[in-house]
Design a protein around this motif. Structure first.
Motif, PDB file in Angstrom:
ATOM      1  N   ARG A  99       0.810  -1.377   0.160  1.00  0.00           N
ATOM      2  CA  ARG A  99      -0.067  -0.097   0.006  1.00  0.00           C
ATOM      3  C   ARG A  99       0.857   1.288  -0.064  1.00  0.00           C
ATOM      4  NH1 ARG A  99      -5.182   0.064   0.301  1.00  0.00           N
ATOM      5  NH2 ARG A  99      -5.237   2.057   1.253  1.00  0.00           N
ATOM      6  N   ILE A 100       2.107   1.226   0.297  1.00  0.00           N
ATOM      7  CA  ILE A 100       3.038   2.362   0.269  1.00  0.00           C
ATOM      8  C   ILE A 100       3.285   2.726  -1.182  1.00  0.00           C
ATOM      9  CG2 ILE A 100       5.307   3.351   1.163  1.00  0.00           C
ATOM     10  CD1 ILE A 100       5.592   0.830   2.679  1.00  0.00           C
ATOM     11  N   THR A 101       3.084   4.092  -1.147  1.00  0.00           N
ATOM     12  CA  THR A 101       3.244   4.890  -2.593  1.00  0.00           C
ATOM     13  C   THR A 101       4.871   4.659  -2.750  1.00  0.00           C
ATOM     14  OG1 THR A 101       3.551   7.167  -1.449  1.00  0.00           O
ATOM     15  CG2 THR A 101       1.362   6.337  -2.147  1.00  0.00           C
ATOM     16  N   ASP A 102       4.904   5.002  -4.072  1.00  0.00           N
ATOM     17  CA  ASP A 102       6.341   5.335  -4.540  1.00  0.00           C
ATOM     18  C   ASP A 102       7.076   6.444  -3.829  1.00  0.00           C
ATOM     19  OD1 ASP A 102       6.080   3.208  -6.447  1.00  0.00           O
ATOM     20  OD2 ASP A 102       5.919   4.747  -8.016  1.00  0.00           O
ATOM     21  N   GLU A 103       6.619   7.336  -3.680  1.00  0.00           N
ATOM     22  CA  GLU A 103       7.133   8.606  -2.695  1.00  0.00           C
ATOM     23  C   GLU A 103       7.312   7.998  -1.220  1.00  0.00           C
ATOM     24  OE1 GLU A 103       6.155  13.057  -1.160  1.00  0.00           O
ATOM     25  OE2 GLU A 103       4.911  12.379  -2.706  1.00  0.00           O
ATOM     26  N   GLY A 104       6.598   7.425  -0.604  1.00  0.00           N
ATOM     27  CA  GLY A 104       6.649   6.512   0.653  1.00  0.00           C
ATOM     28  C   GLY A 104       7.387   5.718   0.863  1.00  0.00           C
ATOM     29  N   ARG A 105       7.828   4.987  -0.358  1.00  0.00           N
ATOM     30  CA  ARG A 105       8.999   4.078  -0.488  1.00  0.00           C
ATOM     31  C   ARG A 105      10.342   4.827  -0.406  1.00  0.00           C
ATOM     32  NH1 ARG A 105       7.514  -1.156  -1.228  1.00  0.00           N
ATOM     33  NH2 ARG A 105       5.351  -1.373  -2.089  1.00  0.00           N
ATOM     34  N   ASP A 106      10.396   5.928  -1.045  1.00  0.00           N
ATOM     35  CA  ASP A 106      11.482   6.973  -1.205  1.00  0.00           C
ATOM     36  C   ASP A 106      11.724   7.348   0.018  1.00  0.00           C
ATOM     37  OD1 ASP A 106      11.819   6.274  -3.774  1.00  0.00           O
ATOM     38  OD2 ASP A 106      10.993   8.294  -4.543  1.00  0.00           O
ATOM     39  N   ALA A 110      15.199   6.603   2.341  1.00  0.00           N
ATOM     40  CA  ALA A 110      16.131   7.674   2.690  1.00  0.00           C
ATOM     41  C   ALA A 110      16.250   7.498   4.539  1.00  0.00           C
ATOM     42  CB  ALA A 110      15.335   9.112   2.603  1.00  0.00           C
ATOM     43  N   LEU A 111      15.317   7.031   5.307  1.00  0.00           N
ATOM     44  CA  LEU A 111      15.323   6.899   6.649  1.00  0.00           C
ATOM     45  C   LEU A 111      16.072   5.296   6.955  1.00  0.00           C
ATOM     46  CD1 LEU A 111      11.654   7.788   7.555  1.00  0.00           C
ATOM     47  CD2 LEU A 111      13.658   9.022   7.932  1.00  0.00           C
ATOM     48  N   GLY A 112      16.387   4.759   5.931  1.00  0.00           N
ATOM     49  CA  GLY A 112      17.367   3.538   6.109  1.00  0.00           C
ATOM     50  C   GLY A 112      16.727   2.074   6.077  1.00  0.00           C
ATOM     51  N   PHE A 113      15.313   2.435   5.662  1.00  0.00           N
ATOM     52  CA  PHE A 113      14.379   0.884   5.722  1.00  0.00           C
ATOM     53  C   PHE A 113      14.824   0.410   4.419  1.00  0.00           C
ATOM     54  CE2 PHE A 113      11.854   3.292   8.707  1.00  0.00           C
ATOM     55  CZ  PHE A 113      11.292   2.504   9.365  1.00  0.00           C
ATOM     56  N   ALA A 114      14.841  -1.038   4.357  1.00  0.00           N
ATOM     57  CA  ALA A 114      15.223  -1.628   3.205  1.00  0.00           C
ATOM     58  C   ALA A 114      13.752  -2.200   2.479  1.00  0.00           C
ATOM     59  CB  ALA A 114      16.061  -3.033   3.461  1.00  0.00           C
ATOM     60  N   ILE A 115      13.328  -1.171   1.684  1.00  0.00           N
ATOM     61  CA  ILE A 115      12.127  -1.480   1.108  1.00  0.00           C
ATOM     62  C   ILE A 115      12.137  -1.334  -0.310  1.00  0.00           C
ATOM     63  CG2 ILE A 115      10.893   0.601   1.576  1.00  0.00           C
ATOM     64  CD1 ILE A 115       8.334  -0.732   1.914  1.00  0.00           C
TER      65      ILE A 115
END
Length: 115
Positions: A99-106, A110-115
């Motif tokens: 459900r995460i948007t592309d912007e949300g994934r970015d 940037a916060l260090g999550f591997a997604i």
């Protein structure tokens, strides 16, 4: 959750919808630090017959103790945009990372999550 059939009273005009959605982008999930829109937590926005905004949304975890904090942040973000709102907490379908948007994934990367 059953979403009500749109009526003239529940349909949000596109410009107003965009304004509400933009305001909700200022509300961040306190545990993930990504906004609730791009995180995919907001499922639906409608107005009830009395003009109250109904925000159907979920959380990344049903046991999250931060619903009050999120509702307070929503109230601040929507101040002056809507006369009133109510959060309809929805657990089905459950939230998932799809459900995460592309912007949300970015943002998450940037916060260090591997997604």
């Amino acid at each position: 959750m059953t979403t009500p059939e749109p009526t003239e009273q529940t349909v949000i005009p596109a410009a107003k919808y965009d304004q509400i959605e933009e305001a909700l982008c200022a509300v961040y999930d306190p545990e993930i630090s990504v906004d609730i829109v791009n995180l995919g937590l907001v499922y639906d926005l409608t107005f009830d017959d009395e003009g109250v905004l109904i925000i159907s949304m979920t959380l990344t975890s049903a046991g999250c103790p931060l619903t009050d904090m999120i509702e307070d942040d929503i109230a601040q973000a929507l101040d002056g945009i809507v006369d009133g709102f109510r959060v309809n907490w929805v657990w089905m379908p459950p939230w998932g990372p799809e459900r995460i948007t592309d912007e949300g994934r970015d943002m998450m990367r940037a916060l260090g999550f591997a997604i």
